[in-house]
Design a protein around this motif. Structure first.
Motif, PDB file in Angstrom:
ATOM      1  N   LYS A 265     -17.336   7.756   9.990  1.00  0.00           N
ATOM      2  CA  LYS A 265     -16.040   8.406   9.840  1.00  0.00           C
ATOM      3  C   LYS A 265     -15.084   7.490   9.083  1.00  0.00           C
ATOM      4  N   ALA A 266     -15.176   6.192   9.365  1.00  0.00           N
ATOM      5  CA  ALA A 266     -14.321   5.231   8.677  1.00  0.00           C
ATOM      6  C   ALA A 266     -14.589   5.251   7.175  1.00  0.00           C
ATOM      7  N   LEU A 267     -15.871   5.366   6.811  1.00  0.00           N
ATOM      8  CA  LEU A 267     -16.210   5.424   5.387  1.00  0.00           C
ATOM      9  C   LEU A 267     -15.620   6.660   4.711  1.00  0.00           C
ATOM     10  N   GLU A 268     -15.558   7.767   5.438  1.00  0.00           N
ATOM     11  CA  GLU A 268     -14.948   8.975   4.880  1.00  0.00           C
ATOM     12  C   GLU A 268     -13.479   8.733   4.561  1.00  0.00           C
ATOM     13  N   PHE A 269     -12.788   8.060   5.467  1.00  0.00           N
ATOM     14  CA  PHE A 269     -11.376   7.758   5.222  1.00  0.00           C
ATOM     15  C   PHE A 269     -11.228   6.778   4.048  1.00  0.00           C
ATOM     16  N   VAL A 270     -12.145   5.808   3.962  1.00  0.00           N
ATOM     17  CA  VAL A 270     -12.105   4.856   2.851  1.00  0.00           C
ATOM     18  C   VAL A 270     -12.293   5.582   1.530  1.00  0.00           C
ATOM     19  N   ASN A 271     -13.262   6.505   1.502  1.00  0.00           N
ATOM     20  CA  ASN A 271     -13.510   7.267   0.273  1.00  0.00           C
ATOM     21  C   ASN A 271     -12.303   8.128  -0.089  1.00  0.00           C
ATOM     22  N   ALA A 272     -11.639   8.667   0.938  1.00  0.00           N
ATOM     23  CA  ALA A 272     -10.438   9.459   0.689  1.00  0.00           C
ATOM     24  C   ALA A 272      -9.343   8.593   0.093  1.00  0.00           C
ATOM     25  N   ALA A 273      -9.221   7.370   0.593  1.00  0.00           N
ATOM     26  CA  ALA A 273      -8.228   6.450   0.038  1.00  0.00           C
ATOM     27  C   ALA A 273      -8.562   6.107  -1.406  1.00  0.00           C
ATOM     28  N   ASP A 274      -9.859   5.928  -1.668  1.00  0.00           N
ATOM     29  CA  ASP A 274     -10.294   5.567  -3.010  1.00  0.00           C
ATOM     30  C   ASP A 274     -10.070   6.705  -4.006  1.00  0.00           C
ATOM     31  N   ALA A 275     -10.044   7.929  -3.479  1.00  0.00           N
ATOM     32  CA  ALA A 275      -9.867   9.095  -4.352  1.00  0.00           C
ATOM     33  C   ALA A 275      -8.418   9.318  -4.768  1.00  0.00           C
ATOM     34  N   VAL A 276      -7.495   8.581  -4.180  1.00  0.00           N
ATOM     35  CA  VAL A 276      -6.084   8.727  -4.533  1.00  0.00           C
ATOM     36  C   VAL A 276      -5.875   8.253  -5.966  1.00  0.00           C
ATOM     37  N   ALA A 277      -5.195   9.023  -6.754  1.00  0.00           N
ATOM     38  CA  ALA A 277      -4.958   8.684  -8.157  1.00  0.00           C
ATOM     39  C   ALA A 277      -3.881   7.623  -8.301  1.00  0.00           C
ATOM     40  N   GLY A 278      -4.003   6.838  -9.376  1.00  0.00           N
ATOM     41  CA  GLY A 278      -2.962   5.862  -9.707  1.00  0.00           C
ATOM     42  C   GLY A 278      -2.868   4.700  -8.754  1.00  0.00           C
ATOM     43  N   LYS A 279      -3.989   4.263  -8.191  1.00  0.00           N
ATOM     44  CA  LYS A 279      -3.953   3.144  -7.234  1.00  0.00           C
ATOM     45  C   LYS A 279      -3.620   1.838  -7.957  1.00  0.00           C
TER      46      LYS A 279
ATOM     47  N   LEU B 239       0.852  -1.181   0.000  1.00  0.00           N
ATOM     48  CA  LEU B 239       0.000   0.000   0.000  1.00  0.00           C
ATOM     49  C   LEU B 239       0.893   1.236   0.000  1.00  0.00           C
ATOM     50  N   GLY B 240       0.590   2.181  -0.886  1.00  0.00           N
ATOM     51  CA  GLY B 240       1.317   3.441  -0.854  1.00  0.00           C
ATOM     52  C   GLY B 240       1.044   4.178   0.444  1.00  0.00           C
ATOM     53  N   ARG B 241       1.926   5.119   0.767  1.00  0.00           N
ATOM     54  CA  ARG B 241       1.783   5.799   2.052  1.00  0.00           C
ATOM     55  C   ARG B 241       0.453   6.527   2.158  1.00  0.00           C
ATOM     56  N   GLU B 242       0.023   7.196   1.077  1.00  0.00           N
ATOM     57  CA  GLU B 242      -1.211   7.993   1.170  1.00  0.00           C
ATOM     58  C   GLU B 242      -2.432   7.093   1.372  1.00  0.00           C
ATOM     59  N   VAL B 243      -2.519   6.033   0.575  1.00  0.00           N
ATOM     60  CA  VAL B 243      -3.638   5.098   0.738  1.00  0.00           C
ATOM     61  C   VAL B 243      -3.548   4.402   2.085  1.00  0.00           C
ATOM     62  N   GLY B 244      -2.340   3.970   2.459  1.00  0.00           N
ATOM     63  CA  GLY B 244      -2.169   3.265   3.724  1.00  0.00           C
ATOM     64  C   GLY B 244      -2.540   4.119   4.912  1.00  0.00           C
ATOM     65  N   THR B 245      -2.189   5.411   4.875  1.00  0.00           N
ATOM     66  CA  THR B 245      -2.536   6.298   5.995  1.00  0.00           C
ATOM     67  C   THR B 245      -4.049   6.433   6.133  1.00  0.00           C
ATOM     68  N   GLN B 246      -4.728   6.622   5.018  1.00  0.00           N
ATOM     69  CA  GLN B 246      -6.181   6.757   5.064  1.00  0.00           C
ATOM     70  C   GLN B 246      -6.848   5.473   5.596  1.00  0.00           C
ATOM     71  N   LEU B 247      -6.358   4.345   5.182  1.00  0.00           N
ATOM     72  CA  LEU B 247      -6.939   3.086   5.652  1.00  0.00           C
ATOM     73  C   LEU B 247      -6.598   2.822   7.115  1.00  0.00           C
ATOM     74  N   GLN B 248      -5.402   3.264   7.538  1.00  0.00           N
ATOM     75  CA  GLN B 248      -5.055   3.153   8.958  1.00  0.00           C
ATOM     76  C   GLN B 248      -6.015   3.991   9.793  1.00  0.00           C
ATOM     77  N   ASN B 249      -6.336   5.184   9.299  1.00  0.00           N
ATOM     78  CA  ASN B 249      -7.313   6.031   9.997  1.00  0.00           C
ATOM     79  C   ASN B 249      -8.704   5.384   9.999  1.00  0.00           C
TER      80      ASN B 249
END
Length: 411
Positions: free
Chosen positions: A54-68, A32-42
């Protein structure tokens, strides 16, 4: 570097699903990249604090990361399924589970758990169509599972989809039979109710036979005997066999019914059996008392005379049966031999009759079992009756006799 693994699913009937995922060590090729991993850790921390929204918000933020990567998308779907399940957002959870189920990364064991969770979530949300689909997929891929079978039946039953209930129930019974499992009582109850709604008397009777066989309760016996007694489609021989079953279970007590039963035996050319049944009625003090005693005595004398005549003509009857190409003479003559003490010869002749392609083979086998029972060959009769587990009235009666014999002390 982050990794993700799912917890096991909860009971599928409860309507619950996994509500927590853990992040730990991952394989080298799955990072997991750092940005996606941080959001999923949250998101994981929010789930642990019971904050699924709140967890879903973090999941959506992770999903919004480009180039996954594919792995990151897969882990995001896992976390979304857990967070949405805990939040009660069933549509989102179902969609996430579907993504995971279709993904080649999901192991067969995890796929099975996810199908159970998907079915449970949909069922809890009263989305019975989705629940039935998931349960059907589970049963097709994995095999019999009483929780999934019950859930599938309930989905059809609660929608009053009686045909769907019967279809699912028949598949369930076939799977249970193949796996050597006993059908669950509540499943059989729903199936019986569905047949009743469809006015399918034969189907309903077959299910009550299974309820009596596997989950014997007095009310099942009573319902079954009532339905069989009021079934006007039964042939005279079936009615006679039912009368004997009612006698064995203590439900035939009327002198008039005793006489009718004996008359039927005489008409079947089994007068000795008629005499034996009348004598049982006298032994139980159900005959020979009251205002009808004299008429009953005259009738018994008539039956005794017919039985004596049958004994005299029995050798000729046996010889005729041996040369006949029809099954009936061998079955009748053989039964009479059994009733008159020549058990081995009689049963052998009846077996020969079975080989002559009787018009009603199940009824012929039922008669052979009854002859075994009347000869005191309880073990043989029980084995034969137990083997008759197909459909139809003759097989239903055989199964009931098997239950009855199983409850008797062996000799």
């Amino acid at each position: 570097m982050f990794g993700l693994s799912a917890l096991s699913c909860l009971s599928p009937i409860s309507g619950q699903a996994p509500t927590r995922l853990l992040i730990g060590a991952a394989q080298a090729e799955d990072e997991l990249g750092r940005e996606v991993g941080t959001q999923l850790q949250n998101a994981q921390s929010a789930l642990s604090s019971h904050q699924p929204a709140k967890a879903l918000e973090f999941v959506n933020a992770a999903d919004a990361v480009a180039g996954k990567s594919d792995y990151e998308s897969y882990v995001i779907a896992q976390m979304r399924a857990a967070a949405a399940s805990q939040a009660g957002n069933v549509p989102v959870a179902l969609k996430a589970y579907e993504t995971l189920i279709r993904n080649s990364r999901t192991t067969p064991a995890a796929r099975q758990q996810m199908l159970m969770a998907q079915a449970s979530l949909a069922y809890g949300a009263r989305d019975y169509a989705s629940a039935a689909n998931a349960a059907s997929r589970y049963l097709k891929e994995v095999g019999p599972n009483q929780q999934m079978q019950t859930l599938l039946l309930q989905c059809h039953y609660l929608q009053q989809d009686w045909k769907g209930t019967v279809e699912a129930g028949r598949a369930m019974l076939a799977a249970d039979r193949k796996a050597g499992q006993i059908p669950a009582e509540n499943q059989l109850q729903m199936l019986a109710a569905a047949y009743d709604q469809l006015h399918d008397t034969a189907g309903k009777t077959g299910i009550y036979v299974k309820l009596v066989k596997y989950h014997a309760r007095p009310q099942y016996w009573q319902m079954l005997i009532h339905d069989l007694t009021t079934d006007h489609s039964l042939t005279p021989r079936m009615v006679f066999n039912l009368q004997r079953l009612r006698l064995a279970t203590g439900l035939l007590t009327s002198p008039a019914e005793f006489q009718d039963m004996a008359e039927r035996a005489v008409q079947m050319e089994l007068p000795q059996l008629a005499l034996n049944l009348l004598d049982e009625g006298y032994a139980r003090h159900l005959l020979g008392t009251g205002t009808g005693a004299e008429a009953q005595a005259h009738f018994r004398a008539f039956v005794a005379q017919r039985a004596a005549e049958a004994r005299t003509s029995l050798p000729a009857m046996v010889e005729k049966a041996k040369t006949s190409t029809e099954a009936s003479p061998s079955l009748t003559a053989g039964y009479n031999l059994v009733l008159n003490g020549q058990v081995d010869q009689g049963l052998a002749l009846m077996q020969q009759g079975l080989g002559k392609q009787p018009h009603q083979p199940d009824l012929a086998r039922l008669s052979l079992g009854m002859a075994m029972m009347d000869a005191g060959r309880q073990t043989e009769a029980l084995q034969l009756f137990s083997s008759m587990d197909g459909e139809g009235t003759a097989n239903n009666l055989a199964q009931l006799w098997a239950v009855q014999l199983s409850a008797r002390p062996s000799h």
